[in-house]
Scaffold this active site. Structure first.
Site, PDB file in Angstrom:
ATOM      1  N   GLN A  71      47.809  47.477  32.575  1.00  0.00           N
ATOM      2  CA  GLN A  71      49.206  47.193  32.281  1.00  0.00           C
ATOM      3  C   GLN A  71      49.405  46.722  30.840  1.00  0.00           C
ATOM      4  OE1 GLN A  71      49.832  44.738  36.205  1.00  0.00           O
ATOM      5  NE2 GLN A  71      51.832  45.455  35.532  1.00  0.00           N
ATOM      6  N   HIS A  72      50.660  46.784  30.425  1.00  0.00           N
ATOM      7  CA  HIS A  72      51.203  46.092  29.249  1.00  0.00           C
ATOM      8  C   HIS A  72      50.858  46.707  27.891  1.00  0.00           C
ATOM      9  CE1 HIS A  72      51.817  43.128  32.304  1.00  0.00           C
ATOM     10  NE2 HIS A  72      50.604  42.631  32.261  1.00  0.00           N
ATOM     11  N   ASP A 226      47.789  48.863  37.201  1.00  0.00           N
ATOM     12  CA  ASP A 226      46.577  48.730  38.002  1.00  0.00           C
ATOM     13  C   ASP A 226      46.743  47.834  39.220  1.00  0.00           C
ATOM     14  OD1 ASP A 226      46.801  46.453  36.417  1.00  0.00           O
ATOM     15  OD2 ASP A 226      44.822  46.647  35.481  1.00  0.00           O
TER      16      ASP A 226
END
Length: 466
Positions: A71-72, A226
């Site tokens: 992520q991110h 995830d």
């Protein structure tokens, strides 16, 4: 037999699983390695995917494919679809100052939690965009579109090259800092981060909505982050909390209601099914076990044996496991501490037990934060490298105070992506049922005295650092 593929493009590597769409049976798999670092050119992800797909026997015969990924991360693209700069990953902390600025500019943590469900920290995409706008304004000017790692890998699988074909899902979008499960994208917050610039963003697909196809004709699922993919792969339902003990520790729960925690302890993420996935992260996970084993000069198996040979509570010896600072509680400059040392507790067995209990008490604190925000928690699903420790598995239900189910080691992010692909292919209202097999069940009487003693030591550490 229709086949589907799930891809896990994680921080360290890319994994591909090919499964039977109806039963979930594993047919074949492959793996490729990602380079280390906190900024990586996305081409490295595609190279690893190529390796993993080849090892898995190719994707020409699959009917649908979905991507789960870290992520991110910030992927900035120019008007031609070329990468502007290497992607900044979730673990790149150069945007910590930008995060603090953004929190202040909107009026504090609760304002952010109410707006997007999350309070900006250096992990989140929005803080990386502010950092780029200030530190690399020429790159910010070139940025025509911003996407996440799973969005970019999915887009490359489609091979269109058209920025308008970029797609994402609500689970991964919820970790950006400029998307809300209630209102969608917050262009005002994107502009705030980018100093007035407004790059294009991926279209947010529904949980089982196809976002195009590969050149071979496989449907492209929306993909997800995830943690949401792992929850889907495990078949988690409301009342389940997933405790993942990897390099860091994560406790996240499937919930029907959103969370808006102004302290930032609980991130109000969405999941991949249309629900919510409130999440708490700790910095210190399985590395606590590894560091203690190294300290004692033993391997992890012997550490587990030693821990189980000592009594619950380790006769008052407590390890506060803030070995690399801590995020929950927010003590980035903290250090680990060993409390209650006496001649009788200065033994390898007591230290091993204190390490296992300290690790689990930190995760119990994370679960408490979920409960304090209205999340129902009835059962723990324990996964990750740390779950391979027999001591962790056996001590967990006593410390966490709840039944613990331990699925066999597996690629649950890739499995969740594959299950999503099967859902897209089926076109049904709910994801297909792929039951977990060989799940270990662990129950034990709770040991509240262990939690209480840990809290005393933890609070001593907090007061000392305050």
């Amino acid at each position: 037999m229709a086949l589907v593929a799930g891809i896990d493009s994680s921080t360290q590597s890319c994994k591909v699983v090919v499964r039977d769409a109806d039963t979930g049976e594993l047919v074949r798999s492959g793996r490729g390695t990602h380079p280390a670092g906190t900024e990586v050119h996305p081409q490295a992800w595609e190279d690893a995917l190529t390796t993993a797909v080849a090892e898995a026997g190719g994707l020409d015969d699959v009917a649908a494919v979905s991507v789960g990924a870290q992520q991110h991360g910030m992927v900035a693209l120019d008007e031609h679809g070329e990468v502007v700069r290497p992607a900044l990953l979730w673990n790149d902390v150069r945007s910590a100052g930008a995060a603090a600025d953004l929190v202040r500019e909107l009026g504090g943590g609760q304002a952010w939690a109410d707006a997007t469900g999350v309070v900006p920290v250096a992990s989140f995409t929005i803080t990386k965009l502010r950092w780029m706008a200030d530190a690399e304004p020429e790159n910010a000017d070139r940025t025509a579109a911003v996407c996440l790692p799973h969005d970019w890998v999915t887009w490359r699988l489609g091979r269109t090259g058209d920025l308008a074909a970029l797609t994402t899902d609500r689970g991964d979008a919820s970790g950006t800092g400029y998307w809300s499960s209630a209102t969608g994208y917050r262009d005002d917050l994107l502009e705030l981060a980018m100093r007035g610039r407004r790059p294009a963003l991926p279209r947010v697909l529904g949980p089982a909505e196809a976002g195009g196809s590969t050149p071979s004709g496989a449907l492209l699922g929306p993909g997800t982050g995830d943690n949401a993919a792992s929850a889907l792969g495990l078949g988690a339902v409301p009342g389940d909390v997933i405790v993942s003990i990897g390099t860091s520790g994560v406790a996240c729960a499937v919930s029907v209601t959103p969370v808006a925690d102004g302290t930032g302890t609980v991130a109000g993420f969405a999941d991949a099914t249309g629900g919510h996935l409130p999440l708490v992260a700790t910095i210190n996970g399985a590395q606590v076990l590894g560091a203690t084993a190294q300290l004692l000069g033993v391997d992890l198996e012997e550490l587990s044996r030693l821990a189980l040979s000592a009594p619950a509570g380790a006769d008052g010896l407590v390890l506060v496991p803030y070995l690399e600072g801590e995020r929950t509680p927010d003590r980035p400059d903290a250090t680990g501490a060993l409390h209650g040392m006496r001649l009788s507790t200065c033994t390898p067995a007591h230290v091993a037990r204190a390490a296992v209990e300290g690790l689990l008490c930190g995760l119990a604190d994370a679960i408490d934060a979920l409960v304090a925000n209205g999340v129902a928690v009835e059962r723990v699903l324990l996964i990750g490298g740390g779950a391979r420790s027999e001591a962790v598995r056996r001590v967990a239900p006593a410390v966490l105070g709840r039944p613990v189910a331990v699925p066999p080691p597996g690629e649950y992010v890739a499995d969740g992506a594959a299950r999503q692909a099967a859902w897209v292919l089926a076109g049904t209202a709910e994801a297909p049922s792929w039951p977990l097999a060989d799940v270990e069940a662990h129950e034990a009487d709770p040991t509240p005295a262990v939690r209480a003693r840990y809290a005393e030591a933890r609070d001593l550490t907090v007061r000392r650092l305050a």
